[in-house]
Design a protein around this motif. Structure first.
Motif, PDB file in Angstrom:
ATOM      1  N   THR A   5       0.850  -1.185   0.000  1.00 56.34           N
ATOM      2  CA  THR A   5       0.000   0.000   0.000  1.00 56.34           C
ATOM      3  C   THR A   5       0.874   1.218   0.000  1.00 56.34           C
ATOM      4  O   THR A   5       2.014   1.203   0.459  1.00 56.34           O
ATOM      5  N   ASN A   6       0.342   2.304  -0.536  1.00 62.49           N
ATOM      6  CA  ASN A   6       1.131   3.526  -0.718  1.00 62.49           C
ATOM      7  C   ASN A   6       0.312   4.692  -0.216  1.00 62.49           C
ATOM      8  O   ASN A   6      -0.599   5.136  -0.887  1.00 62.49           O
ATOM      9  N   TYR A   7       0.611   5.176   0.957  1.00 61.51           N
ATOM     10  CA  TYR A   7      -0.176   6.259   1.543  1.00 61.51           C
ATOM     11  C   TYR A   7       0.661   7.525   1.524  1.00 61.51           C
ATOM     12  O   TYR A   7       1.622   7.673   2.276  1.00 61.51           O
ATOM     13  N   SER A   8       0.295   8.451   0.668  1.00 60.22           N
ATOM     14  CA  SER A   8       1.147   9.608   0.427  1.00 60.22           C
ATOM     15  C   SER A   8       1.293  10.500   1.628  1.00 60.22           C
ATOM     16  O   SER A   8       2.329  11.128   1.814  1.00 60.22           O
ATOM     17  N   SER A 194       3.304   3.018  -7.145  1.00 56.28           N
ATOM     18  CA  SER A 194       2.376   3.623  -6.204  1.00 56.28           C
ATOM     19  C   SER A 194       0.941   3.255  -6.534  1.00 56.28           C
ATOM     20  O   SER A 194       0.563   3.126  -7.695  1.00 56.28           O
ATOM     21  N   ASN A 196      -1.467   5.283  -5.565  1.00 59.04           N
ATOM     22  CA  ASN A 196      -2.150   6.554  -5.338  1.00 59.04           C
ATOM     23  C   ASN A 196      -2.633   7.190  -6.634  1.00 59.04           C
ATOM     24  O   ASN A 196      -2.067   6.969  -7.706  1.00 59.04           O
ATOM     25  N   TYR A 220      -4.468  10.676  -3.319  1.00 60.36           N
ATOM     26  CA  TYR A 220      -5.600   9.906  -2.807  1.00 60.36           C
ATOM     27  C   TYR A 220      -5.319   8.414  -2.971  1.00 60.36           C
ATOM     28  O   TYR A 220      -4.918   7.968  -4.048  1.00 60.36           O
ATOM     29  N   ASN A 221      -5.538   7.655  -1.912  1.00 62.31           N
ATOM     30  CA  ASN A 221      -5.333   6.217  -2.002  1.00 62.31           C
ATOM     31  C   ASN A 221      -6.297   5.625  -3.018  1.00 62.31           C
ATOM     32  O   ASN A 221      -7.506   5.811  -2.930  1.00 62.31           O
ATOM     33  N   GLN A 237     -10.921   4.268   3.234  1.00 65.49           N
ATOM     34  CA  GLN A 237     -10.966   4.518   1.798  1.00 65.49           C
ATOM     35  C   GLN A 237     -11.055   6.014   1.508  1.00 65.49           C
ATOM     36  O   GLN A 237     -11.595   6.786   2.290  1.00 65.49           O
TER      37      GLN A 237
END
Length: 252
Positions: A5-8, A194, A196, A220-221, A237
């Motif tokens: 997962t890639n959470y900016s 990513s 995102n 945004y995920n 989400q």
């Protein structure tokens, strides 16, 4: 492609303290729950505080680095219909950007299922579009992308799945957006990228809403669906947010 997962917005404050004002942003790795979390890092001078906006501008942030608003770099690639598409084709449109590949075995199907939901939320909106860039252009020819679009419910004439020079695509991802993309033979599918989505306004500027502390979430995920609500880590989400923020930008 590994299941990552890639959470900016995770670690933005840490990155701001760690890097100097003149340091070129780069991708850094963190290990969390046996997953490599790629933080799309930012400059010290990123705009963290919303200002009163003139006219019909919404409350969404402009993403600024060193006092300069981040804009989509120039690009020109070939889409699923064999047409040359550039950033100029999105002038006057609100659009969402992603990086993916058609043979991705993990996060891409989730991302594009969510993107189809976003597409379907604006069925008659001529000023909304989507830009999907393949990170395996040697595989994803226009014909392959067309078949992928047809089998995945991609119907909007403003949704362009693009292929082209691999170096240019990777430069756009890693330097243009700081959305991590790399070949990785140890990753599931052979590539890592990513998950995102980037939100772009009608003038080509990257925009985002604030988190609970008033800082921009940046991106945004794109992996967690509205139906799932949260992932295994408790991350909520953001597709609903993205739909709401697209609607805001369409009114600007």
């Amino acid at each position: 492609m590994s299941k990552k997962t890639n959470y900016s917005y995770v670690g933005v404050s840490f990155i701001i303290l760690l890097f100097g004002i003149y340091f070129v942003p780069k991708i850094i790795d963190r290990i969390s729950n046996d997953d490599i979390v790629r933080d799309e890092s930012r400059s010290k001078d990123i705009n963290l505080n919303p200002k009163k906006r003139p006219g019909n501008l919404s409350d969404l942030h402009f993403i600024e680095i060193n006092g300069v608003k981040r804009k989509v770099p120039d690009f020109s690639f070939t889409d699923q219909n064999g047409n040359t598409i550039s950033n100029k084709d999105y002038d006057g449109k609100v659009y969402v950007i992603e990086f993916f590949f058609t043979t991705c075995p993990s996060i891409c199907p989730k991302m594009n299922a969510n993107m189809v939901q976003i597409q379907n939320a604006f069925p008659d909106e001529r000023n909304f579009g989507i830009a999907s860039f393949s990170i395996t252009p040697h595989i994803d020819t226009p014909e392959v992308l067309k078949a992928y679009a047809d089998s995945n419910g991609i119907t909007s004439p403003n949704w362009h799945l693009m292929t082209g020079d691999v170096d240019e695509i990777y430069k756009l991802a890693n330097e243009g957006f700081y959305l991590y993309t790399a070949k990785d033979e140890n990753a599931e599918g052979g590539f890592e990228h990513s998950g995102n989505f980037a939100l772009i306004d009608k003038n080509g500027y990257i925009r985002s809403r604030s988190d609970s502390q008033g800082s921009p979430i940046i991106y945004y995920n794109g992996i967690i669906s509205e139906e799932e609500k949260v992932d295994e880590t408790g991350m909520e989400q953001q597709i609903t947010w993205l739909k709401e923020d697209i609607a805001k930008l369409l009114k600007e």
